[in-house]
Write an enzyme that holds these catalytic residues in place. Structure first.
Site, PDB file in Angstrom:
ATOM      1  N   ASP A   1      27.550  10.663  25.380  1.00 20.47           N
ATOM      2  CA  ASP A   1      27.755   9.753  24.249  1.00 20.47           C
ATOM      3  C   ASP A   1      29.213   9.320  24.125  1.00 20.47           C
ATOM      4  O   ASP A   1      29.927   9.683  23.197  1.00 20.47           O
ATOM      5  CB  ASP A   1      27.232  10.370  22.937  1.00 20.47           C
TER       6      ASP A   1
ATOM      7  N   GLY B   1      18.084   6.139  18.451  1.00 21.21           N
ATOM      8  CA  GLY B   1      17.904   4.933  17.658  1.00 21.21           C
ATOM      9  C   GLY B   1      18.016   3.665  18.483  1.00 21.21           C
ATOM     10  O   GLY B   1      17.623   2.588  18.047  1.00 21.21           O
TER      11      GLY B   1
ATOM     12  N   ASP C   1      24.994  16.216  17.485  1.00 29.23           N
ATOM     13  CA  ASP C   1      24.011  15.377  18.173  1.00 29.23           C
ATOM     14  C   ASP C   1      24.612  14.754  19.429  1.00 29.23           C
ATOM     15  O   ASP C   1      23.902  14.123  20.211  1.00 29.23           O
ATOM     16  CB  ASP C   1      23.479  14.278  17.249  1.00 29.23           C
ATOM     17  N   ASN C   2      25.901  14.941  19.634  1.00 23.52           N
ATOM     18  CA  ASN C   2      26.540  14.422  20.850  1.00 23.52           C
ATOM     19  C   ASN C   2      26.984  15.550  21.770  1.00 23.52           C
ATOM     20  O   ASN C   2      27.865  15.358  22.607  1.00 23.52           O
ATOM     21  CB  ASN C   2      27.745  13.548  20.478  1.00 23.52           C
TER      22      ASN C   2
ATOM     23  N   GLY D   1      18.000  10.997  16.049  1.00 27.97           N
ATOM     24  CA  GLY D   1      17.074  10.616  17.123  1.00 27.97           C
ATOM     25  C   GLY D   1      17.592   9.418  17.875  1.00 27.97           C
ATOM     26  O   GLY D   1      18.570   8.774  17.484  1.00 27.97           O
TER      27      GLY D   1
HETATM   28  P1  AMP Z   1      26.246   7.749  17.931  1.00 27.35           P
HETATM   29  O1  AMP Z   1      27.318   7.820  16.895  1.00 27.35           O
HETATM   30  O2  AMP Z   1      26.340   6.556  18.832  1.00 27.35           O
HETATM   31  O3  AMP Z   1      26.063   9.029  18.661  1.00 27.35           O
HETATM   32  O4  AMP Z   1      24.916   7.488  17.118  1.00 27.35           O
HETATM   33  C1  AMP Z   1      24.452   8.293  16.054  1.00 27.35           C
HETATM   34  C2  AMP Z   1      23.029   7.939  15.748  1.00 27.35           C
HETATM   35  O5  AMP Z   1      22.921   6.583  15.350  1.00 27.35           O
HETATM   36  C3  AMP Z   1      22.059   8.121  16.888  1.00 27.35           C
HETATM   37  O6  AMP Z   1      20.852   8.541  16.345  1.00 27.35           O
HETATM   38  C4  AMP Z   1      21.963   6.730  17.448  1.00 27.35           C
HETATM   39  O7  AMP Z   1      20.776   6.535  18.171  1.00 27.35           O
HETATM   40  C5  AMP Z   1      22.012   5.893  16.188  1.00 27.35           C
HETATM   41  N1  AMP Z   1      22.501   4.541  16.438  1.00 27.35           N
HETATM   42  C6  AMP Z   1      23.766   4.181  16.764  1.00 27.35           C
HETATM   43  N2  AMP Z   1      23.847   2.844  16.904  1.00 27.35           N
HETATM   44  C7  AMP Z   1      22.617   2.326  16.669  1.00 27.35           C
HETATM   45  C8  AMP Z   1      22.057   1.013  16.661  1.00 27.35           C
HETATM   46  N3  AMP Z   1      22.788  -0.070  16.918  1.00 27.35           N
HETATM   47  N4  AMP Z   1      20.742   0.898  16.379  1.00 27.35           N
HETATM   48  C9  AMP Z   1      20.000   1.972  16.100  1.00 27.35           C
HETATM   49  N5  AMP Z   1      20.462   3.231  16.090  1.00 27.35           N
HETATM   50  C10 AMP Z   1      21.757   3.418  16.367  1.00 27.35           C
HETATM   51 MG    MG Z   2      25.065  10.013  19.847  1.00 28.57          MG
END
Ligand code: AMP
Ligand code: MG
Length: 468
Positions: free
Chosen positions: A251, A85, A241-242, A83
């Site tokens: 992303d 985040g 998720d990306n 989700g």
């Molecule tokens: P990503 O690898 O950036 O696509 O992130 C994977 C998941 O981790 C997604 O659900 C993001 O929203 C969450 N996420 C990444 N960085 C953070 C952060 N600093 N705080 C909260 N959630 C994060």
């Molecule tokens: Mg992502």
């Protein structure tokens, strides 16, 4: 600031998202705003000097801020609960081209989906996403875009203390393969069907049902990856998720463009086994579409029949991809009437490039000149290839090559240079690079020539870090 919001996701079943306001920050300051994108969205560019809006401190009228639920396979491992985040959807607008788009703040504070994260982003990844997404758009690749970026005036803590930042991201939607997976995994048929209906109405109005939706997403995604390959682009985190259902690049984390060509190139520091290496991207693309198909099966009346037809649809990814790849690389070589017979001409060049460590972008940008020939160590081999190419390329090859081979990409060492300077408070390198990458096909000038140069061996940046 007036934004002509017209929100639709917020009307979907409530388990699909959580209403969530951004968390205000101390002292927001604008890094960049995007006037032409604002105009497209129906926002007056004169109103873009609104750091408070782009920081989430002030919620514009008509916004319905929310965080979306999704799941995903991360490096092949199932994670049922991801989700947004650290991203908050402000709302949607129907842009002046008639296309509905999301406006989202990324790095705007924690949400119920933050798990242990702080909901924030630091300046480096925000700059990288801004530069690379706008470059991709300028090169004709479907992508999310950057409307604005701000610093927050607050530190974020990673391994060290870093300046916080927020990017305002614009996408046709932020619905992912992982959004479908979230509801399929929970057996939430009501939400799954609502999501499919929403996606069809919003992105694929010609699809007459779930099977057609799958076919159309596969086609868009395969063509997208072919475009990445033609630019030497490595996404770096092709987790489900990306993967945007709208077929946009989304992303931008540890993504990078290759300098010297090597098919096994990997930049992401967390991609230990090279799962998302350059040459693996099409195979992973098909794998991701298999996950999408799996998530759609519960919507089908006859499960066994659906498994059979969806398997065929996913197997069709390879054919769409191969055809698109051929068209992409034929255009780069100035061939307008391409056939399957052109494949060896392309792969032979790529083979020589890999052996001789030639610069991916510059080989194509200067093809037909000594500058390209000079990239090769084995000149005889290159000359032999060049004779075949000259005999094959179209008479009007110049225009199509000029429009297919960017001179300027956001090279990794330049992106890093801009980030290092930005961290020290100097935004000039960022703006100079942004200006250059948004005109990738323009003739080089005194100001832009340095951005077209391959890094010297000691300037090469071969590692990138996740956008967290
Ligand atoms: P990503 O690898 O950036 O696509 O992130 C994977 C998941 O981790 C997604 O659900 C993001 O929203 C969450 N996420 C990444 N960085 C953070 C952060 N600093 N705080 C909260 N959630 C994060
Ligand atoms: Mg992502």
């Amino acid at each position: 600031m007036k934004i002509p919001f017209d929100n639709s996701y917020a009307t979907l079943p409530s388990q699909m998202f959580t209403a969530q306001l951004p968390t205000p920050v101390q002292a927001p300051q604008i890094i960049a705003t995007n006037a032409s994108l604002a105009t497209l969205l129906g926002i007056d560019p004169a109103e873009l000097d609104a750091a408070n809006v782009f920081a989430g401190n002030e919620i514009p009228d008509g916004a319905a801020p929310l965080a979306q639920a999704y799941a995903g396979h991360q490096f092949g491992n199932w994670n049922p609960q991801l989700g947004d985040g650290r991203a908050i959807l402000l709302g949607e607008v129907v842009a002046t081209d008639g296309v509905r788009r999301d406006i989202q703040l990324k790095g705007a504070g924690p949400t119920p989906y933050s798990r242990r994260g702080d909901g924030r982003a630091w300046l480096g990844p925000v700059m990288r996403e801004y530069l690379v997404s706008e470059a991709m758009h300028a090169m004709g690749v479907p992508t999310t875009r950057a409307l604005a970026a701000v610093t927050t005036g607050e530190p974020v803590y990673r391994e060290e203390m870093l300046p916080g930042a927020i990017i305002t991201r614009v996408a046709q939607s932020h619905i992912r393969v992982g959004t479908f997976q979230f509801f399929a995994a929970r057996g939430d048929m009501m939400a799954l069907q609502a999501l499919a209906d929403h996606v069809i109405a919003r992105h694929y109005p010609d699809a007459d049902g779930t099977a057609a939706l799958l076919d159309m997403v596969i086609e868009k995604y395969a063509k997208l990856i072919a475009k990445w390959m033609g630019l030497g682009f490595i996404h770096g985190v092709m987790n489900t998720d990306n993967v945007s259902i709208a077929g946009e690049t989304i992303d931008y984390g540890p993504c990078a463009f290759m300098d010297n060509f090597h098919p096994d190139s990997v930049f992401s520091a967390i991609d230990q086994y090279g799962r998302y290496a350059y040459s693996n991207q099409p195979g992973i693309g098909a794998w991701n579409m298999a996950q999408f198909a799996t998530a759609l099966i519960p919507l089908m009346p006859d499960r066994d029949a659906a498994i059979e037809s969806f398997t065929q649809a996913v197997n069709g990814f390879a054919q769409v991809y191969e055809t698109a790849w051929l068209a992409v690389f034929a255009a780069k070589l100035g061939i307008t009437d391409t056939t399957e017979n052109d494949r060896p001409l392309i792969t032979d060049l790529l083979g020589l490039m890999a052996t001789d460590d030639a610069d991916f972008t510059n080989v194509f940008a200067a093809l037909g000149t000594d500058a390209t020939r000079d990239q090769f160590l084995d000149r005889d081999a290159f000359d032999a290839w060049s004779i075949r190419w000259t005999a094959r390329k179209s008479n009007d090859s110049h225009a199509i090559m000029a429009a297919s081979n960017p001179k300027i990409i956001p090279r990794n060492h330049r992106v890093e240079e801009a980030i290092v300077a930005g961290r020290a408070g100097d935004l000039a390198p960022f703006h100079a690079l942004l200006q250059a990458v948004t005109e990738p096909f323009a003739p080089l000038t005194n100001d832009t020539a340095k951005f077209a140069q391959a890094p010297l061996p000691n300037e090469r940046v071969t590692r990138t870090f996740c956008g967290t």
